[in-house]
Design a protein around this motif. Structure first.
Motif, PDB file in Angstrom:
ATOM      1  N   GLU A 282      63.879  -2.437   4.569  1.00  0.00           N
ATOM      2  CA  GLU A 282      62.541  -1.886   4.263  1.00  0.00           C
ATOM      3  C   GLU A 282      62.036  -2.448   2.944  1.00  0.00           C
ATOM      4  OE1 GLU A 282      60.666   2.391   3.030  1.00  0.00           O
ATOM      5  OE2 GLU A 282      62.040   2.360   4.733  1.00  0.00           O
TER       6      GLU A 282
ATOM      7  N   MET B 261      64.166   6.889   4.970  1.00  0.00           N
ATOM      8  CA  MET B 261      62.966   6.508   4.227  1.00  0.00           C
ATOM      9  C   MET B 261      63.159   6.924   2.786  1.00  0.00           C
ATOM     10  SD  MET B 261      60.214   5.005   4.651  1.00  0.00           S
ATOM     11  CE  MET B 261      60.240   5.044   6.418  1.00  0.00           C
TER      12      MET B 261
ATOM     13  N   ASP C 289      53.980  -5.093   8.018  1.00  0.00           N
ATOM     14  CA  ASP C 289      52.604  -4.657   7.797  1.00  0.00           C
ATOM     15  C   ASP C 289      51.586  -5.633   8.366  1.00  0.00           C
ATOM     16  OD1 ASP C 289      53.538  -6.471   5.772  1.00  0.00           O
ATOM     17  OD2 ASP C 289      51.701  -6.073   4.647  1.00  0.00           O
TER      18      ASP C 289
ATOM     19  N   ILE D 177      56.280   2.622  11.978  1.00  0.00           N
ATOM     20  CA  ILE D 177      55.995   4.006  11.580  1.00  0.00           C
ATOM     21  C   ILE D 177      54.695   4.427  12.266  1.00  0.00           C
ATOM     22  CG2 ILE D 177      55.615   5.583   9.656  1.00  0.00           C
ATOM     23  CD1 ILE D 177      57.094   3.556   7.877  1.00  0.00           C
TER      24      ILE D 177
ATOM     25  N   VAL E  14      52.274   6.237  -2.552  1.00  0.00           N
ATOM     26  CA  VAL E  14      52.176   5.576  -1.240  1.00  0.00           C
ATOM     27  C   VAL E  14      51.472   6.462  -0.243  1.00  0.00           C
ATOM     28  CG1 VAL E  14      53.505   4.674   0.690  1.00  0.00           C
ATOM     29  CG2 VAL E  14      54.210   4.173  -1.633  1.00  0.00           C
TER      30      VAL E  14
ATOM     31  N   THR F  11      52.898   9.173  10.004  1.00  0.00           N
ATOM     32  CA  THR F  11      53.172   9.021   8.582  1.00  0.00           C
ATOM     33  C   THR F  11      52.874  10.315   7.844  1.00  0.00           C
ATOM     34  OG1 THR F  11      52.491   6.697   8.733  1.00  0.00           O
ATOM     35  CG2 THR F  11      52.672   7.642   6.524  1.00  0.00           C
TER      36      THR F  11
ATOM     37  N   ARG G  11      56.916   8.044  -3.722  1.00  0.00           N
ATOM     38  CA  ARG G  11      56.192   8.073  -2.448  1.00  0.00           C
ATOM     39  C   ARG G  11      54.860   8.789  -2.541  1.00  0.00           C
ATOM     40  NH1 ARG G  11      56.279   5.410   1.807  1.00  0.00           N
ATOM     41  NH2 ARG G  11      56.336   7.135   3.252  1.00  0.00           N
TER      42      ARG G  11
ATOM     43  N   GLN H 215      57.454  10.526  10.943  1.00  0.00           N
ATOM     44  CA  GLN H 215      57.564  11.324   9.723  1.00  0.00           C
ATOM     45  C   GLN H 215      56.701  12.572   9.969  1.00  0.00           C
ATOM     46  OE1 GLN H 215      56.193   8.943   6.447  1.00  0.00           O
ATOM     47  NE2 GLN H 215      57.657   7.293   6.807  1.00  0.00           N
TER      48      GLN H 215
ATOM     49  N   LEU I  13      55.322   0.195   2.769  1.00  0.00           N
ATOM     50  CA  LEU I  13      56.192   0.869   3.734  1.00  0.00           C
ATOM     51  C   LEU I  13      57.168  -0.077   4.408  1.00  0.00           C
ATOM     52  CD1 LEU I  13      53.652   3.323   5.416  1.00  0.00           C
ATOM     53  CD2 LEU I  13      55.179   3.720   3.480  1.00  0.00           C
TER      54      LEU I  13
END
Length: 317
Positions: free
Chosen positions: A317, A1, A86, A116, A9, A119, A6, A158, A82
Motif C-alpha cells: 500500500e 489499513m 489510483d 477500496i 486522507v 471508504t 488518516r 471500510q 490510499l
C-alpha cells in the motif's frame, strides 16, 4: 489499513457514491415409422449435452492455496494516498506482475488488485454512516483491467458506522464472479457516536463468520472457485473473540497483519497476531511504501518469505 495521519486522507479523498436455452430436436422423417432394429441407425437419437465447465481462477484451477502465492496492490480511483492503484491501471498491473513474480517461492504467482470500494470518512454523509461508496462503473473498470492481466480483483470495505454485512450484500453482483474476492478493514468499523479516524474500529469472530458464510453460499450457488476473503488487523483488539472463527466451504479466509514500523516491529506484530490462529485461517502481510520507509528500507520479497508462517498473501500500500 494504516491508522496514522488518516484524518487528512479521509477529508481529502472521498470517493463517489456507489456501484441455456435448449433447442428442439426432430427425428428424420424418413425413419420415424421404421423400427430401430431395421433402420441400421439410431434415428432421432439425441446426444447428451456436455456439462458446462466449472469457472476457474484467473490462472487456472479452483483452489487458491497452497498452489498460489498472492501479491496485491491497494488503491482507489484518484486517491494516491490510499495506495498505488489510483490511476494508470495497466502500468500498475505490469508493475504488480513483476512484484508477484519476485514472491513466487515455488508457487504460482497470482496478482491481486485490492480496490477500496467503501471508504470510511470523517463526516456522516447523506445517511449518517460515515462512509462513501464508489460508483459501479468504477468497479467494472477495475475488473476489466484485472481480467485483461489475469488477476484477481478484491473489493475492500471500510464500513464506518454501516453494518459490514449490508455493505457486502450490496456487492453481490460482483461477488458472484469467479475472479472477485472480498476484504474487510475493521479498523474503520465504528459504533454509534464514534468517528472513523478518531478511534480504532473493531469486528468480531462472529461477524467474520457471518460474512464468510454468506460468501460460501454464493460459491455453492454459482459453482464458483474458492473465494478469497481477507480481514485486515493492526492490533489484537481489532478482532474480538477470534477463537470462534471457523472454515466455510469454498472460502479462503486470510488474516492480513498490517503492522507499521521497523522491520523488527513489523515482524513482532506478525508473530503476535499469527500465533494460535484458528484452524483454516491463512496469513497475509502488508507493506507500506511511505510509513514503513520512514523507519528504514522496505522489506524485500526474500525477507517477507522467511516469515513463519509463510504469508500466502503479501499486500503493498
Amino acid at each position: 489499513m494504516r491508522f496514522p495521519n488518516r484524518r487528512a486522507v479521509l477529508g481529502s479523498f472521498l470517493v463517489g457514491a456507489a456501484v441455456v436455452g435448449c433447442a428442439d430436436v426432430q427425428a428424420d422423417p424418413a425413419t420415424t415409422d421404421r423400427p430401430a432394429a431395421k433402420s441400421g441407425a439410431a434415428a432421432a437419437q439425441i446426444a447428451p449435452a456436455k456439462p458446462k465447465p466449472l469457472p476457474q481462477l484467473p490462472r487456472g484451477g479452483r483452489k487458491l492455496f497452497p498452489a498460489h502465492q498472492l501479491v496485491a496492490f491497494v488503491g482507489a480511483p484518484g486517491a494516491p494516498a490510499l495506495g498505488p492503484l489510483d490511476s494508470n491501471l495497466d502500468e500498475r498491473a505490469r508493475r504488480l506482475e513483476r512484484l508477484a513474480a519476485a514472491h513466487r517461492g515455488g508457487r504460482t504467482p497470482l496478482p491481486v488488485m485490492e480496490l477500496i470500494v467503501v471508504t470510511a470518512q470523517g463526516a456522516g454523509g447523506w445517511d449518517g454512516k460515515y462512509r462513501s461508496r464508489i460508483k459501479p462503473a468504477e468497479i467494472g473498470r477495475y475488473l476489466a483491467v484485472a481480467r485483461k492481466h489475469k488477476m484477481l480483483l478484491m473489493l475492500d470495505v471500510q464500513p464506518g458506522q454501516a453494518r459490514p454485512i449490508d455493505e457486502v450484500r450490496r456487492l453481490e453482483p460482483w461477488l458472484r464472479q469467479p475472479d472477485v474476492g472480498l476484504a474487510l478493514d475493521p479498523e474503520w468499523e465504528v459504533g454509534p457516536g464514534e468517528v472513523p479516524g478518531q478511534v480504532f474500529g473493531r469486528t468480531s469472530g462472529a461477524e467474520l463468520n457471518q460474512i464468510a458464510g454468506y460468501l460460501s453460499a454464493l460459491v455453492t450457488k454459482y459453482r464458483l472457485p474458492e473465494k478469497l476473503f481477507v480481514f485486515h488487523q493492526l492490533t489484537k483488539r481489532i478482532v474480538q473473540n477470534e477463537a470462534v472463527l471457523r472454515g466455510y466451504p469454498g472460502v479462503a479466509m486470510v488474516k492480513s497483519v498490517d503492522g507499521i514500523g521497523t522491520r523488527g516491529a513489523k515482524e513482532a506484530t506478525y508473530r503476535q497476531l499469527t500465533t494460535q490462529l484458528p484452524r483454516g485461517v491463512h496469513t497475509g502481510f502488508k507493506l507500506f511504501y511511505e510509513e514503513d520507509t520512514r523507519h528504514g528500507a522496505l522489506m524485500t520479497p526474500a525477507q517477507v518469505l522467511t516469515l513463519r508462517p509463510r504469508p500466502e498473501l503479501v499486500i503493498y500500500e
